[in-house]
Design a protein around this motif. Sequence first.
Motif, PDB file in Angstrom:
ATOM      1  N   GLN A   1      11.326  -1.425  -3.102  1.00  0.00           N
ATOM      2  CA  GLN A   1      12.183  -2.561  -3.445  1.00  0.00           C
ATOM      3  C   GLN A   1      12.482  -3.444  -2.234  1.00  0.00           C
ATOM      4  OE1 GLN A   1      15.739  -1.519  -5.575  1.00  0.00           O
ATOM      5  NE2 GLN A   1      16.832  -3.354  -4.938  1.00  0.00           N
ATOM      6  N   TYR A   2      12.754  -2.816  -1.088  1.00  0.00           N
ATOM      7  CA  TYR A   2      13.197  -3.580   0.076  1.00  0.00           C
ATOM      8  C   TYR A   2      12.074  -3.893   1.073  1.00  0.00           C
ATOM      9  CZ  TYR A   2      17.766  -2.250  -1.680  1.00  0.00           C
ATOM     10  OH  TYR A   2      18.872  -2.078  -2.463  1.00  0.00           O
ATOM     11  N   THR A   3      10.847  -3.468   0.768  1.00  0.00           N
ATOM     12  CA  THR A   3       9.714  -3.765   1.651  1.00  0.00           C
ATOM     13  C   THR A   3       8.905  -4.912   1.052  1.00  0.00           C
ATOM     14  OG1 THR A   3       9.603  -1.444   2.352  1.00  0.00           O
ATOM     15  CG2 THR A   3       7.666  -2.807   2.765  1.00  0.00           C
ATOM     16  N   GLU A   4       8.782  -6.000   1.799  1.00  0.00           N
ATOM     17  CA  GLU A   4       8.069  -7.176   1.308  1.00  0.00           C
ATOM     18  C   GLU A   4       6.598  -7.153   1.694  1.00  0.00           C
ATOM     19  OE1 GLU A   4       9.314  -9.238  -0.760  1.00  0.00           O
ATOM     20  OE2 GLU A   4      11.289  -8.274  -0.677  1.00  0.00           O
ATOM     21  N   ARG A   5       6.247  -6.546   2.805  1.00  0.00           N
ATOM     22  CA  ARG A   5       4.847  -6.470   3.226  1.00  0.00           C
ATOM     23  C   ARG A   5       4.636  -5.168   4.026  1.00  0.00           C
ATOM     24  NH1 ARG A   5       7.214 -10.476   6.092  1.00  0.00           N
ATOM     25  NH2 ARG A   5       6.373 -12.004   4.661  1.00  0.00           N
ATOM     26  N   GLY A   6       3.381  -4.706   3.991  1.00  0.00           N
ATOM     27  CA  GLY A   6       3.087  -3.488   4.740  1.00  0.00           C
ATOM     28  C   GLY A   6       2.794  -2.320   3.821  1.00  0.00           C
ATOM     29  N   ARG A   7       3.426  -1.182   4.087  1.00  0.00           N
ATOM     30  CA  ARG A   7       3.079   0.027   3.348  1.00  0.00           C
ATOM     31  C   ARG A   7       4.284   0.940   3.202  1.00  0.00           C
ATOM     32  NH1 ARG A   7      -0.238   4.002   7.351  1.00  0.00           N
ATOM     33  NH2 ARG A   7      -0.271   5.166   5.404  1.00  0.00           N
ATOM     34  N   VAL A   8       4.135   1.892   2.290  1.00  0.00           N
ATOM     35  CA  VAL A   8       5.101   2.970   2.085  1.00  0.00           C
ATOM     36  C   VAL A   8       4.317   4.279   2.142  1.00  0.00           C
ATOM     37  CG1 VAL A   8       6.719   4.043   0.482  1.00  0.00           C
ATOM     38  CG2 VAL A   8       6.657   1.555   0.694  1.00  0.00           C
ATOM     39  N   LEU A   9       4.820   5.235   2.904  1.00  0.00           N
ATOM     40  CA  LEU A   9       4.114   6.508   3.098  1.00  0.00           C
ATOM     41  C   LEU A   9       5.014   7.666   2.684  1.00  0.00           C
ATOM     42  CD1 LEU A   9       1.850   8.339   4.273  1.00  0.00           C
ATOM     43  CD2 LEU A   9       2.999   8.115   6.500  1.00  0.00           C
ATOM     44  N   LEU A  10       4.460   8.570   1.878  1.00  0.00           N
ATOM     45  CA  LEU A  10       5.132   9.817   1.503  1.00  0.00           C
ATOM     46  C   LEU A  10       4.384  10.951   2.189  1.00  0.00           C
ATOM     47  CD1 LEU A  10       7.200  11.382  -0.232  1.00  0.00           C
ATOM     48  CD2 LEU A  10       5.523  11.345  -2.081  1.00  0.00           C
ATOM     49  N   SER A  11       5.058  11.693   3.060  1.00  0.00           N
ATOM     50  CA  SER A  11       4.380  12.732   3.830  1.00  0.00           C
ATOM     51  C   SER A  11       5.299  13.933   4.008  1.00  0.00           C
ATOM     52  CB  SER A  11       3.961  12.196   5.206  1.00  0.00           C
ATOM     53  OG  SER A  11       5.099  11.864   5.983  1.00  0.00           O
ATOM     54  N   CYS A  12       4.742  15.011   4.582  1.00  0.00           N
ATOM     55  CA  CYS A  12       5.552  16.197   4.874  1.00  0.00           C
ATOM     56  C   CYS A  12       4.984  16.886   6.110  1.00  0.00           C
ATOM     57  CB  CYS A  12       5.596  17.158   3.684  1.00  0.00           C
ATOM     58  SG  CYS A  12       4.020  17.958   3.321  1.00  0.00           S
TER      59      CYS A  12
ATOM     60  N   LEU B   1       0.854  -1.186   0.000  1.00  0.00           N
ATOM     61  CA  LEU B   1       0.000   0.000   0.000  1.00  0.00           C
ATOM     62  C   LEU B   1       0.893   1.240   0.000  1.00  0.00           C
ATOM     63  CD1 LEU B   1      -2.808   1.343   0.289  1.00  0.00           C
ATOM     64  CD2 LEU B   1      -2.484   1.205   2.776  1.00  0.00           C
ATOM     65  N   VAL B   2       0.677   2.121  -0.979  1.00  0.00           N
ATOM     66  CA  VAL B   2       1.442   3.367  -1.071  1.00  0.00           C
ATOM     67  C   VAL B   2       0.474   4.526  -0.880  1.00  0.00           C
ATOM     68  CG1 VAL B   2       2.929   4.813  -2.483  1.00  0.00           C
ATOM     69  CG2 VAL B   2       3.123   2.337  -2.625  1.00  0.00           C
ATOM     70  N   THR B   3       0.730   5.356   0.113  1.00  0.00           N
ATOM     71  CA  THR B   3      -0.148   6.490   0.405  1.00  0.00           C
ATOM     72  C   THR B   3       0.678   7.759   0.553  1.00  0.00           C
ATOM     73  OG1 THR B   3      -0.017   6.026   2.775  1.00  0.00           O
ATOM     74  CG2 THR B   3      -1.869   5.072   1.561  1.00  0.00           C
ATOM     75  N   MET B   4      -0.023   8.898   0.531  1.00  0.00           N
ATOM     76  CA  MET B   4       0.670  10.171   0.708  1.00  0.00           C
ATOM     77  C   MET B   4      -0.158  11.098   1.586  1.00  0.00           C
ATOM     78  SD  MET B   4       0.247  12.435  -2.765  1.00  0.00           S
ATOM     79  CE  MET B   4      -1.329  13.202  -3.193  1.00  0.00           C
ATOM     80  N   ARG B   5       0.525  11.964   2.288  1.00  0.00           N
ATOM     81  CA  ARG B   5      -0.102  13.020   3.079  1.00  0.00           C
ATOM     82  C   ARG B   5       0.608  14.319   2.715  1.00  0.00           C
ATOM     83  NH1 ARG B   5       0.227  10.065   8.964  1.00  0.00           N
ATOM     84  NH2 ARG B   5      -1.192   8.313   8.513  1.00  0.00           N
ATOM     85  N   SER B   6      -0.044  15.132   1.905  1.00  0.00           N
ATOM     86  CA  SER B   6       0.592  16.368   1.436  1.00  0.00           C
ATOM     87  C   SER B   6      -0.145  17.570   1.988  1.00  0.00           C
ATOM     88  CB  SER B   6       0.609  16.412  -0.093  1.00  0.00           C
ATOM     89  OG  SER B   6      -0.706  16.541  -0.598  1.00  0.00           O
ATOM     90  N   ARG B   7       0.459  18.726   1.816  1.00  0.00           N
ATOM     91  CA  ARG B   7      -0.153  19.995   2.208  1.00  0.00           C
ATOM     92  C   ARG B   7      -0.053  20.955   1.027  1.00  0.00           C
ATOM     93  NH1 ARG B   7       2.029  21.784   8.046  1.00  0.00           N
ATOM     94  NH2 ARG B   7       0.568  23.472   7.551  1.00  0.00           N
TER      95      ARG B   7
END
Length: 461
Positions: free
Chosen positions: A222-233, A192-198
């Motif tokens: 690439q190095y995450t096999e399970r779970g999520r990646v979050l882009l935030s600021c 799961l890839v999500t973002m929290r921007s302003r």
Amino acid sequence: MTNEIRSSFISTDDVIEDLERRNEKLAKINAALMQRVERSMDYQANAYSMFQTAIGLETQVRARTEELKAALNRLERANSQLTSARDGAERANRFKTRFFTAVGHDLLQPLHAARLSLSALGEIHGDQHHTRLIGQVDHALSTIEELLRTILDLSKLDSGAIKPSLQPVEIPDLFRSVLVDIEPIARAKGLLVTMRSRDVAVTSDPLMLRRILQNLLANAVQYTERGRVLLSCRKRGAHFRIDVWDTGPGIAPSEQSKIFEEFHRGAAGQRSHAGGFGIGLAIISRMAEALGHRIELCSETGRGTRFSVFVPIAGDAVTHRASGARDRQSAASRAYGLAAMKVIVIDNDAGVRDAMRALLDRWGCDSRLIAGLADVEDLIGNEPGFRPDIILADFHLDNGEQGLDAVTRLRGEALISIPTVVITADHSAEVAEAVAKAGCEILRKPVKPAELRALITHLVG
């Protein structure tokens, strides 16, 4: 008689007393003289000792002076050798940069043609096996392209050829742009890839900052096999801290000081089957240093990693202007449709021209493909009524010609400033400045067909 004898004795006693007084006086004189002599001797001894000490000191000073001269001579020779070594290293570095630039240009040319041909082939409907083979070839070409760009980027960063162009960068646009590229890869891995921007803007070089976030997100996926990646600021004083979080294996404390070194992949990278050379984070570090952005790493083994980039906040007025420009560009990009569009392609590489013809035919464009200035004159003479809607030109042509010269000739004949996209494998600042000065857009080879189509639609629309 007796009185005479007594008088004689008295006289003798006086003499003896007088002699004793004289003797005592002489003894005192003698003692005084002896003291003077002794003092004189001590003074002479001290003077002689001081003389000997002065001679010894002079000898030591002379010896130390000779040693100092010898050390200075050695230092001068060492400085001369270091200067020669530095000059040699600078010459080697300049040669390396020119070599990689030339080789990169020559390699990107056929790669550009291959990508265009593959895109045209992919639009022809075929069976599942046909589609799978096209996907495999496209992935291989993308890998080669990324490796070439990485090598060129390292070479340019080392030589100082990359100069940041600082300007307002919209956080929402930036986040959406990088997530569009990474979401399909993450989805294929079940992440799961999500973002929290302003709705704010920061001051940076948009291309370099986007590249930094792309690399960080690519590593996270690439190095995450399970779970999520979050882009935030989040705001931190006069900066925004842009974070890339993941739930991967984390980075051991012993590796965190080495993770930004070239060709260091770490334990997680060695376990990964995605390949790579371990230079992505090195490029991130060099780019951040060139931009003046601080990078922070926080990781816990077995729980995940957070990479943070600290970027200065831009002014509010600039943010509103940038938002307005973004809205206008979005409205223009919705005007899709290339059918019957007249296009002139100027490229000295026959393979590129053939690939471009196939692609433009698939898009329904009416195209003319030429190699140089002589062909421009033939086109003007043979088809005076052909007025292009857009020109796609290579920068470097044969015989020292430039695509901008051909563009100038076509614009002069049409008496209007025809929208032009310069497509080149030359990444130098001089080329970018020349293209901007001519009022043209620039794309770097190899060009993704979707990117080219979007830019054509925007310019003509």
